[in-house]
Write a protein that holds these residues in place. Structure first.
Motif, PDB file in Angstrom:
ATOM      1  N   GLU A   1      86.198  69.502  38.694  1.00  0.00           N
ATOM      2  CA  GLU A   1      85.313  68.872  39.675  1.00  0.00           C
ATOM      3  C   GLU A   1      85.143  67.386  39.374  1.00  0.00           C
ATOM      4  N   ARG A   2      84.939  67.069  38.106  1.00  0.00           N
ATOM      5  CA  ARG A   2      84.779  65.663  37.720  1.00  0.00           C
ATOM      6  C   ARG A   2      86.048  64.872  38.016  1.00  0.00           C
ATOM      7  N   ALA A   3      87.204  65.457  37.684  1.00  0.00           N
ATOM      8  CA  ALA A   3      88.479  64.766  37.909  1.00  0.00           C
ATOM      9  C   ALA A   3      88.706  64.518  39.396  1.00  0.00           C
ATOM     10  N   LEU A   4      88.431  65.515  40.220  1.00  0.00           N
ATOM     11  CA  LEU A   4      88.588  65.350  41.665  1.00  0.00           C
ATOM     12  C   LEU A   4      87.630  64.298  42.200  1.00  0.00           C
ATOM     13  N   GLY A   5      86.425  64.252  41.656  1.00  0.00           N
ATOM     14  CA  GLY A   5      85.461  63.251  42.083  1.00  0.00           C
ATOM     15  C   GLY A   5      85.917  61.839  41.754  1.00  0.00           C
ATOM     16  N   LEU A   6      86.486  61.654  40.566  1.00  0.00           N
ATOM     17  CA  LEU A   6      86.990  60.337  40.187  1.00  0.00           C
ATOM     18  C   LEU A   6      88.117  59.889  41.094  1.00  0.00           C
ATOM     19  N   VAL A   7      89.001  60.820  41.410  1.00  0.00           N
ATOM     20  CA  VAL A   7      90.131  60.485  42.273  1.00  0.00           C
ATOM     21  C   VAL A   7      89.648  60.115  43.674  1.00  0.00           C
ATOM     22  N   ARG A   8      88.687  60.867  44.184  1.00  0.00           N
ATOM     23  CA  ARG A   8      88.247  60.669  45.567  1.00  0.00           C
ATOM     24  C   ARG A   8      87.400  59.409  45.749  1.00  0.00           C
ATOM     25  N   ARG A   9      86.758  58.952  44.707  1.00  0.00           N
ATOM     26  CA  ARG A   9      85.901  57.772  44.858  1.00  0.00           C
ATOM     27  C   ARG A   9      86.683  56.477  44.655  1.00  0.00           C
ATOM     28  N   SER A  10      87.948  56.582  44.346  1.00  0.00           N
ATOM     29  CA  SER A  10      88.746  55.408  44.002  1.00  0.00           C
ATOM     30  C   SER A  10      88.909  54.463  45.183  1.00  0.00           C
ATOM     31  N   GLY A  11      88.839  53.182  44.888  1.00  0.00           N
ATOM     32  CA  GLY A  11      89.306  52.185  45.835  1.00  0.00           C
ATOM     33  C   GLY A  11      90.799  51.992  45.670  1.00  0.00           C
ATOM     34  N   LEU A  12      91.263  52.063  44.419  1.00  0.00           N
ATOM     35  CA  LEU A  12      92.687  52.007  44.099  1.00  0.00           C
ATOM     36  C   LEU A  12      93.014  53.204  43.229  1.00  0.00           C
ATOM     37  N   LEU A  13      93.958  54.021  43.672  1.00  0.00           N
ATOM     38  CA  LEU A  13      94.401  55.188  42.922  1.00  0.00           C
ATOM     39  C   LEU A  13      95.855  54.984  42.526  1.00  0.00           C
TER      40      LEU A  13
END
Length: 204
Positions: free
Chosen positions: A75-87
């Motif tokens: 869940e934390r990993a998905l949250g970090l990915v989804r909040r990215s301005g640059l991935l």
């Protein structure tokens, strides 16, 4: 991302199933060089937050489904990915494409789960015939999930590993103007992309 010095939230997603791989080292170098090159374009990157699938892979469910509960690390990993301005997504080539581990993880995102995000892909490969795997497979995957992927993927062959600093720096300088232009255009959207609950993950 907004003006007045606000930095773009940046996430590095490592798709290798092996911890400490050379691909991971190249990924870190890529973010460093992109940070320098984009700064020259007036775009400052924060972070990055790192999501290493080699570390959380054992905790991923065997398939992406709304009925399968996700653990806190996932869940934390998905949250970090989804909040990215640059991935920045980096994967070794496995059987001609990105790793199954990376596909499994990204399949847990809802439709348009990367909306409002600028995606940059990179892949390492052993054979020259796989040099185009990033643009053939990884870049379309990012756009399918709603990311804007405005530049070709970085591709590095194993026989270029000794020249990684020069190769990555040259690629970053070449494509930073295009990335910077997109980042400035999406400046307000990149400051805080709207994140919805993970109820729309695609079932397999």
């Amino acid at each position: 991302m907004t003006g007045h010095g606000t930095r773009v939230e940046t996430t590095l997603l490592l798709g290798s199933p092996r911890a400490g791989s050379r691909t991971a080292g190249i990924a870190v170098r890529l973010v460093e060089e992109l940070s320098l090159a984009l700064a020259a374009e007036g775009v400052e990157l924060a972070g990055p937050d790192v999501v290493d699938l080699a570390e959380i892979g054992a905790g991923l469910p065997l398939r992406a489904s709304r009925s399968v509960p996700l653990g806190p690390e996932t869940e934390r990993a998905l949250g970090l990915v989804r909040r990215s301005g640059l991935l920045v997504v980096v994967s070794p080539t496995f059987k001609g494409t990105y790793t199954g581990l990376l596909k499994l993880f990204l399949d847990m995102l809802p439709v348009d789960g990367l909306a409002g995000c600028v995606g940059v892909g990179a892949m390492t490969a052993g054979w020259a015939k796989h040099r185009g795997a990033g643009d053939q497979y990884l870049r379309p995957l990012l756009t399918e999930l709603g990311a804007v992927a405005p530049v070709p993927c970085l591709s590095i062959l194993e026989d270029e590993f000794e020249d990684v600093p020069a190769v990555v720096a040259a690629w970053s300088r070449r494509w930073a103007p295009a990335l910077g232009a997109v980042a400035r255009h999406l400046r307000h959207d990149l400051s805080a992309p709207e994140v919805h609950p993970l109820t729309g993950a695609r079932a397999s």
